[in-house]
Design a protein around this motif. Structure first.
Motif, PDB file in Angstrom:
ATOM      1  N   PHE A   1      16.819  -1.773 -76.544  1.00 54.95           N
ATOM      2  CA  PHE A   1      16.693  -1.456 -77.974  1.00 54.95           C
ATOM      3  C   PHE A   1      15.223  -1.412 -78.407  1.00 54.95           C
ATOM      4  CE2 PHE A   1      21.229  -3.091 -79.052  1.00 54.95           C
ATOM      5  CZ  PHE A   1      21.744  -1.873 -78.632  1.00 54.95           C
TER       6      PHE A   1
ATOM      7  N   LEU B   1      18.317  -7.681 -71.238  1.00 54.83           N
ATOM      8  CA  LEU B   1      18.222  -6.256 -70.878  1.00 54.83           C
ATOM      9  C   LEU B   1      18.605  -5.360 -72.056  1.00 54.83           C
ATOM     10  CD1 LEU B   1      19.637  -6.309 -67.224  1.00 54.83           C
ATOM     11  CD2 LEU B   1      17.276  -6.432 -67.974  1.00 54.83           C
TER      12      LEU B   1
ATOM     13  N   ILE C   1      21.457   1.270 -68.842  1.00 54.32           N
ATOM     14  CA  ILE C   1      20.665   2.175 -68.002  1.00 54.32           C
ATOM     15  C   ILE C   1      20.942   1.893 -66.523  1.00 54.32           C
ATOM     16  CG2 ILE C   1      18.590   0.689 -67.943  1.00 54.32           C
ATOM     17  CD1 ILE C   1      18.427   4.430 -68.458  1.00 54.32           C
ATOM     18  N   THR C   2      21.356   0.652 -66.185  1.00 56.02           N
ATOM     19  CA  THR C   2      21.661   0.343 -64.783  1.00 56.02           C
ATOM     20  C   THR C   2      23.044   0.886 -64.389  1.00 56.02           C
ATOM     21  OG1 THR C   2      22.441  -1.826 -65.480  1.00 56.02           O
ATOM     22  CG2 THR C   2      20.220  -1.715 -64.610  1.00 56.02           C
TER      23      THR C   2
ATOM     24  N   ALA D   1      22.535   6.064 -73.424  1.00 55.98           N
ATOM     25  CA  ALA D   1      21.812   4.845 -73.026  1.00 55.98           C
ATOM     26  C   ALA D   1      20.419   4.781 -73.639  1.00 55.98           C
ATOM     27  CB  ALA D   1      21.723   4.776 -71.505  1.00 55.98           C
ATOM     28  N   LEU D   2      19.693   5.924 -73.650  1.00 52.99           N
ATOM     29  CA  LEU D   2      18.272   5.882 -74.012  1.00 52.99           C
ATOM     30  C   LEU D   2      17.971   6.323 -75.442  1.00 52.99           C
ATOM     31  CD1 LEU D   2      16.802   7.254 -70.671  1.00 52.99           C
ATOM     32  CD2 LEU D   2      16.551   4.945 -71.566  1.00 52.99           C
ATOM     33  N   LEU D   3      18.922   6.977 -76.105  1.00 55.78           N
ATOM     34  CA  LEU D   3      18.667   7.404 -77.481  1.00 55.78           C
ATOM     35  C   LEU D   3      19.576   6.702 -78.481  1.00 55.78           C
ATOM     36  CD1 LEU D   3      18.191  11.223 -76.806  1.00 55.78           C
ATOM     37  CD2 LEU D   3      16.424   9.637 -77.539  1.00 55.78           C
ATOM     38  N   PHE D   4      20.813   6.410 -78.059  1.00 54.07           N
ATOM     39  CA  PHE D   4      21.750   5.768 -78.992  1.00 54.07           C
ATOM     40  C   PHE D   4      21.997   4.292 -78.641  1.00 54.07           C
ATOM     41  CE2 PHE D   4      22.811  10.311 -79.226  1.00 54.07           C
ATOM     42  CZ  PHE D   4      22.760  10.511 -80.596  1.00 54.07           C
ATOM     43  N   GLY D   5      21.452   3.820 -77.517  1.00 55.14           N
ATOM     44  CA  GLY D   5      21.617   2.417 -77.129  1.00 55.14           C
ATOM     45  C   GLY D   5      23.051   2.037 -76.816  1.00 55.14           C
TER      46      GLY D   5
ATOM     47  N   ILE E   1      13.904   1.901 -77.190  1.00 53.80           N
ATOM     48  CA  ILE E   1      14.393   3.004 -78.030  1.00 53.80           C
ATOM     49  C   ILE E   1      13.619   3.050 -79.354  1.00 53.80           C
ATOM     50  CG2 ILE E   1      16.406   3.799 -79.369  1.00 53.80           C
ATOM     51  CD1 ILE E   1      18.142   2.685 -77.024  1.00 53.80           C
TER      52      ILE E   1
ATOM     53  N   MET F   1      21.598  10.206 -72.735  1.00 49.76           N
ATOM     54  CA  MET F   1      21.379  10.204 -74.191  1.00 49.76           C
ATOM     55  C   MET F   1      21.974   8.957 -74.817  1.00 49.76           C
ATOM     56  SD  MET F   1      21.811  14.096 -75.665  1.00 49.76           S
ATOM     57  CE  MET F   1      23.317  13.676 -76.385  1.00 49.76           C
TER      58      MET F   1
ATOM     59  N   ARG G   1      21.152  -6.897 -83.475  1.00 59.91           N
ATOM     60  CA  ARG G   1      21.718  -5.634 -82.995  1.00 59.91           C
ATOM     61  C   ARG G   1      22.182  -5.773 -81.534  1.00 59.91           C
ATOM     62  NH1 ARG G   1      18.752   0.034 -81.979  1.00 59.91           N
ATOM     63  NH2 ARG G   1      20.636   1.148 -81.439  1.00 59.91           N
TER      64      ARG G   1
ATOM     65  N   LEU H   1      23.611  14.020 -68.666  1.00 57.42           N
ATOM     66  CA  LEU H   1      22.753  14.075 -69.850  1.00 57.42           C
ATOM     67  C   LEU H   1      23.361  13.276 -71.005  1.00 57.42           C
ATOM     68  CD1 LEU H   1      21.450  17.746 -69.974  1.00 57.42           C
ATOM     69  CD2 LEU H   1      20.049  15.707 -70.160  1.00 57.42           C
TER      70      LEU H   1
ATOM     71  N   PRO I   1      27.565  -2.579 -70.091  1.00 56.47           N
ATOM     72  CA  PRO I   1      26.199  -2.922 -70.514  1.00 56.47           C
ATOM     73  C   PRO I   1      25.327  -3.270 -69.308  1.00 56.47           C
ATOM     74  CG  PRO I   1      27.843  -4.265 -71.670  1.00 56.47           C
ATOM     75  CD  PRO I   1      28.534  -3.566 -70.545  1.00 56.47           C
ATOM     76  N   ASP I   2      24.015  -3.316 -69.531  1.00 53.65           N
ATOM     77  CA  ASP I   2      23.109  -3.751 -68.470  1.00 53.65           C
ATOM     78  C   ASP I   2      23.351  -5.219 -68.159  1.00 53.65           C
ATOM     79  OD1 ASP I   2      21.546  -1.467 -67.841  1.00 53.65           O
ATOM     80  OD2 ASP I   2      20.581  -1.632 -69.792  1.00 53.65           O
TER      81      ASP I   2
ATOM     82  N   TYR J   1       9.371   0.044 -69.196  1.00 59.83           N
ATOM     83  CA  TYR J   1      10.783  -0.280 -69.461  1.00 59.83           C
ATOM     84  C   TYR J   1      11.568  -0.360 -68.139  1.00 59.83           C
ATOM     85  CZ  TYR J   1      15.627   0.758 -70.796  1.00 59.83           C
ATOM     86  OH  TYR J   1      16.993   0.739 -70.934  1.00 59.83           O
TER      87      TYR J   1
ATOM     88  N   LEU K   1      11.269   9.413 -76.324  1.00 58.51           N
ATOM     89  CA  LEU K   1      11.776   9.833 -75.012  1.00 58.51           C
ATOM     90  C   LEU K   1      11.409  11.285 -74.707  1.00 58.51           C
ATOM     91  CD1 LEU K   1      13.507   8.782 -72.618  1.00 58.51           C
ATOM     92  CD2 LEU K   1      15.461   9.842 -73.709  1.00 58.51           C
TER      93      LEU K   1
END
Lengths: 215, 184
Positions: free
Chosen positions: B94, B89, A103-104, A95-99, B97, A93, B48, A89, A4-5, B11, B102
């Motif tokens: 979240f 973070l 991201i770090t 990190a930024l679409l499914f959480g 998102i 995906m 979440r 990719l 995680p971040d 972000y 995106l």
């Protein structure tokens, strides 16, 4: 290796992003030479395939499971740069679409899993493939998991030395290499066996499937 | 610059700030700011984020607490800072998102948007299929499936995904060619 971040210091992830950005540009340039109506959909399809292979559970004795990544299979089938882009990719995906995953941690995972893992698998396959196909494929898959595990464990284990307060307390990931290397690498020695088997069986299956589709 | 690209830049700046600040008070203030920005969704976002980090952070925090106890030092400030930072973070991610598109944020590159959109749509389909395979195995087994059954199920699922990926790529290639995507 979903970190995680908040566990990776900026002294680590900012240079990692700089290095990864340069390598993504280089990979895109290398792949772009072949980027046409055939390769672009294939890149997308293999990204989705890599995403779902990371979800397929490899059962382990005792009721637990491990997860494959498909990096070895992608590398030996489609080349190192394509595998690097596909894995990057997938991580983006996730990190930024499914959480899922930070991201770090993305550039570190992309460099470790996507770049080092893919090219280690490809080099193993090219070096040993002519001697013994099955052994080469198995080792390619095994190495594509174990080498990134060593790299990620090293990056995590260096965090207390890289970022700490004046009193010496860690600011990010709190354990050193003496903890991270055994904790991360040992389980991946086993996961690598599953990945090796997946690479071997996946290669044979894809070879048969391609022959069937071409016929 | 479109709204989504601005959100992406914001972000990124937020993530950087969250890793440059080390005072737990400022990290808590940042978390309060993110929750305030989430508005009515704040509790759902916090829940979440807590669920997402629970397993990893619990293992790290407990291990570090035990190690500090063994070494006779106080772990509280480090643990508070670490957990607040991770929660801040993750909540920020979240929120991003939930609020940003995106695909619109990355629309400066046609190929990147195309690959991402295609990969995402296929990943969603594959994820649904993966859940179906898992449920199918559970619903067809009277008892907990054995190791060999689970190997066979995983192998069948993996081969299905391989075949599906090849077909999807061929179909997309034909669709692109027929619509002149590379000749516009």
């Amino acid at each position: 290796m979903h970190i995680p971040d908040g566990f990776i210091s900026p002294q680590t992830y900012l240079p990692a992003y700089a290095a990864a950005a340069g390598l993504w540009a280089l990979a895109a340039h290398r792949v772009k030479r072949r980027l046409d109506a055939d390769t672009l959909p294939f890149l997308a399809a293999y990204t989705a395939l890599s995403f779902v292979l990371m979800m397929v559970a490899l059962p382990l004795p005792g009721g637990t499971t491990a997860h494959a990544a498909g990096i070895g299979l992608l590398a030996v089938c489609f080349g190192g740069w394509m595998a690097f882009l596909a894995v990057s990719l997938v991580l983006a995906m996730q990190a930024l679409l499914f959480g899922d995953g930070g991201i770090t941690a993305l550039p570190i995972n992309a460099l470790a899993m996507g770049l080092a893992g893919s090219f280690a698998a490809l080099a193993t396959w090219k070096l040993l493939g002519r001697l013994h196909e099955a052994v080469a494929l198995f080792l390619a898959g095994w190495l594509s998991i174990v080498l990134p595990a060593v790299l990620v464990a090293t990056v995590l284990g260096l965090q207390p030395a890289i970022a700490h307060d004046p009193g010496g307390a860690p600011l990010f990931f709190p354990f050193g290499l003496n903890v991270t290397l055994p904790a991360v690498v040992l389980p991946h020695l086993l996961v690598g066996i599953g990945e090796g088997v997946l690479t071997l069986l996946g290669w044979r299956y894809l070879t048969r499937l391609r022959a069937r589709l071409a016929a | 610059m479109n709204r989504d690209r601005l959100l992406l830049l914001g972000y990124g700046a937020g993530i950087l700030a969250g890793t440059l600040v080390h005072d737990p008070v400022w990290l808590a203030a940042g978390l309060a700011l993110v929750l305030a920005a989430a508005g009515r969704e704040a509790w759902r976002l916090l829940r979440r984020a807590l669920l997402a980090i629970l397993a990893f952070n619990a293992v790290i925090s407990l291990s570090y607490g035990l190690m500090a106890w063994w070494q006779d030092s106080s772990p509280w400030e480090t643990l508070l800072r670490l957990n607040l930072r991770v929660l801040l973070l993750t909540s920020l991610s979240f929120l991003f998102i939930a609020r940003a598109n995106l695909f619109r944020a990355l629309d400066f590159s046609r190929s990147l948007t195309y690959v991402l959109a295609l990969a995402y749509s296929q990943a969603l389909t594959f994820r649904r299929a993966h859940d179906d395979f898992r449920l199918a195995l559970a619903s067809r087994s009277l008892r907990r499936p054995g190791l060999m059954d689970r190997y066979r199920a995983s192998a069948a699922a993996a081969s299905w995904f391989l075949e599906k990926a090849l077909h999807a790529a061929s179909q997309s290639a034909q669709a692109l060619r027929s619509r002149g995507f590379f000749h516009d």
